[in-house]
Design an enzyme around this catalytic site. Structure first.
Site, short mmCIF file in Angstrom:
data_model
loop_
_atom_site.label_atom_id
_atom_site.label_comp_id
_atom_site.label_asym_id
_atom_site.label_seq_id
_atom_site.Cartn_x
_atom_site.Cartn_y
_atom_site.Cartn_z
N LYS A 73 6.74 19.10 -66.32
CA LYS A 73 7.64 18.45 -65.35
C LYS A 73 6.97 17.19 -64.79
O LYS A 73 7.62 16.15 -64.60
CB LYS A 73 7.97 19.44 -64.23
CG LYS A 73 9.11 18.98 -63.35
CD LYS A 73 9.64 20.13 -62.53
CE LYS A 73 10.74 19.67 -61.62
NZ LYS A 73 11.48 20.75 -61.00
N ASP A 74 5.65 17.28 -64.54
CA ASP A 74 4.92 16.11 -64.05
C ASP A 74 4.92 14.98 -65.09
O ASP A 74 4.94 13.80 -64.74
CB ASP A 74 3.48 16.49 -63.68
CG ASP A 74 3.40 17.15 -62.31
OD1 ASP A 74 4.41 17.12 -61.58
OD2 ASP A 74 2.33 17.71 -61.97
N HIS B 48 -4.80 24.31 -52.49
CA HIS B 48 -4.96 25.53 -53.29
C HIS B 48 -5.23 26.75 -52.42
O HIS B 48 -5.00 27.88 -52.85
CB HIS B 48 -6.07 25.34 -54.32
CG HIS B 48 -5.60 24.55 -55.50
ND1 HIS B 48 -5.13 23.27 -55.38
CD2 HIS B 48 -5.48 24.87 -56.81
CE1 HIS B 48 -4.76 22.83 -56.58
NE2 HIS B 48 -4.96 23.78 -57.46
N GLU C 85 2.07 -7.60 -47.12
CA GLU C 85 2.77 -6.96 -48.24
C GLU C 85 3.82 -6.01 -47.67
O GLU C 85 3.70 -5.53 -46.55
CB GLU C 85 1.76 -6.18 -49.09
CG GLU C 85 0.72 -7.07 -49.77
CD GLU C 85 1.18 -7.61 -51.10
OE1 GLU C 85 1.83 -8.67 -51.11
OE2 GLU C 85 0.88 -6.98 -52.13
N SER D 177 1.28 25.54 -52.75
CA SER D 177 2.29 24.57 -52.36
C SER D 177 3.35 25.20 -51.47
O SER D 177 3.68 26.38 -51.64
CB SER D 177 2.99 24.03 -53.61
OG SER D 177 2.20 23.08 -54.25
C1 HEM Z 1 -4.08 9.24 -52.97
C2 HEM Z 1 -3.12 9.80 -52.28
C3 HEM Z 1 -2.68 11.23 -52.45
C4 HEM Z 1 -2.82 12.06 -53.53
C5 HEM Z 1 -3.47 11.75 -54.87
C6 HEM Z 1 -2.22 13.33 -53.17
C7 HEM Z 1 -2.14 14.43 -54.02
C8 HEM Z 1 -1.40 15.56 -53.76
C9 HEM Z 1 -1.04 16.56 -54.74
C10 HEM Z 1 -1.43 16.51 -56.24
C11 HEM Z 1 -0.31 17.50 -54.12
C12 HEM Z 1 0.37 18.71 -54.78
C13 HEM Z 1 1.67 18.27 -55.44
C14 HEM Z 1 2.74 17.92 -54.46
O1 HEM Z 1 2.96 18.70 -53.51
O2 HEM Z 1 3.36 16.83 -54.59
C15 HEM Z 1 -0.23 17.15 -52.72
C16 HEM Z 1 0.40 17.88 -51.73
C17 HEM Z 1 0.51 17.49 -50.41
N1 HEM Z 1 0.14 16.27 -49.87
FE1 HEM Z 1 -0.77 14.79 -50.86
N2 HEM Z 1 -1.74 13.26 -51.90
C18 HEM Z 1 -1.99 12.00 -51.41
C19 HEM Z 1 -1.64 11.50 -50.18
C20 HEM Z 1 -1.04 12.25 -49.16
C21 HEM Z 1 -0.66 11.73 -47.88
C22 HEM Z 1 -0.86 10.29 -47.43
C23 HEM Z 1 -0.12 12.79 -47.18
C24 HEM Z 1 0.42 12.84 -45.77
C25 HEM Z 1 0.21 12.03 -44.85
C26 HEM Z 1 -0.14 13.95 -48.02
C27 HEM Z 1 0.32 15.21 -47.67
C28 HEM Z 1 0.48 16.27 -48.54
C29 HEM Z 1 1.05 17.56 -48.19
C30 HEM Z 1 1.54 18.00 -46.80
C31 HEM Z 1 1.07 18.32 -49.37
C32 HEM Z 1 1.60 19.75 -49.53
C33 HEM Z 1 3.03 19.61 -49.94
C34 HEM Z 1 3.71 20.89 -50.20
O3 HEM Z 1 3.08 21.83 -50.69
O4 HEM Z 1 4.91 20.93 -49.89
N3 HEM Z 1 -0.69 13.58 -49.22
N4 HEM Z 1 -0.89 15.94 -52.53
#
Ligand code: HEM
Length: 416
Positions: A242-243, A214, A286, A218
């Site tokens: 959309k989600d 935030h 797994e 994004s």
């Molecule tokens: C429990 C696991 C995770 C949850 C619940 C989570 C949740 C989220 C959510 C809700 C967003 C915003 C929506 C979206 O961009 O898809 C986001 C963005 C992002 N997440 Fe995660 N995430 C998780 C794991 C990870 C992992 C493992 C990585 C990388 C190693 C990661 C990297 C990122 C990045 C770089 C963004 C920004 C994407 C963008 O704005 O283009 N996330 N995450």
């Protein structure tokens, strides 16, 4: 943060004392501006969040019926499957949910890699994601041990034994992890305790992840910054709906596995009670651990394998600095785009190798695929960033959608 105008008097009463509704509205509601060009690849973050909540909910009820003791664990799981009301459903949801959670998170990670979402100013967001990923792996590994089947027992033995490769102190660390001289009841008890605890730690890190998200909002398929209100739309209702579409598809896939192929992603040997005196013919983890397992086995020495496996994860932390490209999105990188495809193929190949017994041609393929994995990040990423000439990048997010003239008009309208 401005207070929300609510019609319902009870909600207004709460909002005046604890402005929770305006907090939600500013975080995932109509007051949160999101880039207007987010594609379906941006569904996977919210899906990961939903998968995490589902794992916790089903896990808590399973824990009410499970017995964390080496003499009773296997039978207690069989009892859940046969006698507890809808126990089979709970267990199949939890086991297949873990697999699909990893699938969603792998897509989420590769989405970030493709669109350069790890680059300035989102480096910490990326790091927090990786911390979540490591915690997820620890949680899933310990969860797999709990049914105390053959694969549970031997996977626990193989993985905990990796620590014994550390010179001098390795054996001491391994026995300390076991709570004895082999994997046994004390190991099962501590794995159960940690398997219950870690998901809540993950929830905490997810909040930090979203806080960092935030701060700079994004990224988007073009990989360019938001320049003004003409580039954004409110998160609600546009992206909440959309989600929901993504959630519908996710649940269909989930139901497909749970109701039609509930053991497809599991190993049949885990329906045999753990037997410390009989090693299974092939010990395989797994599917979501297979690429890392292949890297572990690609190096002929035990310590070397452990170092390579740790390095394959640690190198991901360095990506924000290894990627030297001026543009974020791979959409504008004609050469790197191919290397991204090769990386995806390489990781899938590593997964295939991880499932095969380490013999014959698979040894060579495993070594080459491991080498390629590291070459991608350490050599190709920085060099292509320096030498590749990117395609022209649009000036703003709204320009390719509305055209320059319409975009300027929209900007004027937004100002009024
Ligand atoms: C429990 C696991 C995770 C949850 C619940 C989570 C949740 C989220 C959510 C809700 C967003 C915003 C929506 C979206 O961009 O898809 C986001 C963005 C992002 N997440 Fe995660 N995430 C998780 C794991 C990870 C992992 C493992 C990585 C990388 C190693 C990661 C990297 C990122 C990045 C770089 C963004 C920004 C994407 C963008 O704005 O283009 N996330 N995450």
């Amino acid at each position: 943060m401005s207070e929300m105008q609510l019609k319902n008097p009870m909600l207004r009463w709460i909002e005046y004392r604890l402005p929770i509704f305006s907090f939600i509205d500013h975080s995932v509601g109509s007051q949160y501006p999101a880039p207007k060009n987010l594609s379906y690849w941006w569904n996977f973050g919210s899906l990961a969040g939903i998968a995490l909540v589902m794992q916790i909910a089903t896990g808590i009820v399973l824990a009410m019926h499970y017995t964390p003791h080496a003499d009773m664990a296997f039978d207690s799981v069989e009892r859940i499957m046969r006698e507890v009301n809808y126990g089979w459903l709970l267990r199949y949801f939890h086991a297949n949910g873990a697999s699909l959670f990893f699938l969603v998170v792998y897509i989420h990670i590769f989405r970030g890699l493709y669109y350069g979402s790890y680059k300035y100013p989102r480096e910490l967001l990326w790091w927090l994601g990786l911390v979540i990923f490591v915690l997820m792996m620890a949680t899933a590994f310990m969860g797999y041990v709990l049914p105390w089947g053959q694969m549970s027992y031997w996977a626990a033995t193989v993985i905990t034994n990796l620590f014994s490769a550390i010179p001098w102190i390795g054996v001491g660390i391994t026995e300390w992890l076991w709570g004895g001289f082999t994997v046994g009841n004390p190991t099962l008890a501590r794995f159960y305790s940690l398997h219950y605890l870690l998901p809540f730690v993950i929830v905490g890190v997810v909040f930090l992840h979203l806080w960092a998200l935030h701060q700079h909002k994004s990224n988007n398929p073009l990989g360019i910054d938001i320049k003004g209100p003409q580039d954004t739309i409110p998160f609600h209702p546009y992206y909440t709906y959309k989600d929901l579409v993504g959630l519908g598809v996710f649940l269909l896939v989930m139901f497909g596995f749970v109701f039609y192929h509930p053991n497809y992603m599991g190993h049949p040997d885990n329906y045999i009670p753990a037997n410390p005196l009989q090693t299974p013919a092939h010990i395989v983890p797994e599917w979501y651990f297979l690429p890392f397992y292949a890297i572990l086995r690609a190096i002929p020495s035990k310590l070397g394998g452990v170092i390579a496996m740790a390095a394959s994860i640690l190198v991901l932390f360095l990506i924000p600095w290894l990627d030297t490209s001026r543009v974020r999105s791979t959409k504008f990188r004609p050469v790197y785009r191919w290397f991204f495809v090769f990386l995806v193929i390489d990781v899938i190949l590593l997964g295939i190798v991880g499932a095969k017994p380490p013999e014959g041609i698979w040894i060579l393929i495993g070594r080459l695929a491991t080498l390629y994995y590291f070459l991608h990040f350490i050599i190709f990423m920085p060099f292509l960033g320096w030498f590749e000439r990117p395609l022209p990048v649009p000036d703003s997010i709204h320009q390719p959608v509305l055209g320059a003239a319409a975009g300027a008009a929209a900007a004027g309208e937004n100002k009024r």
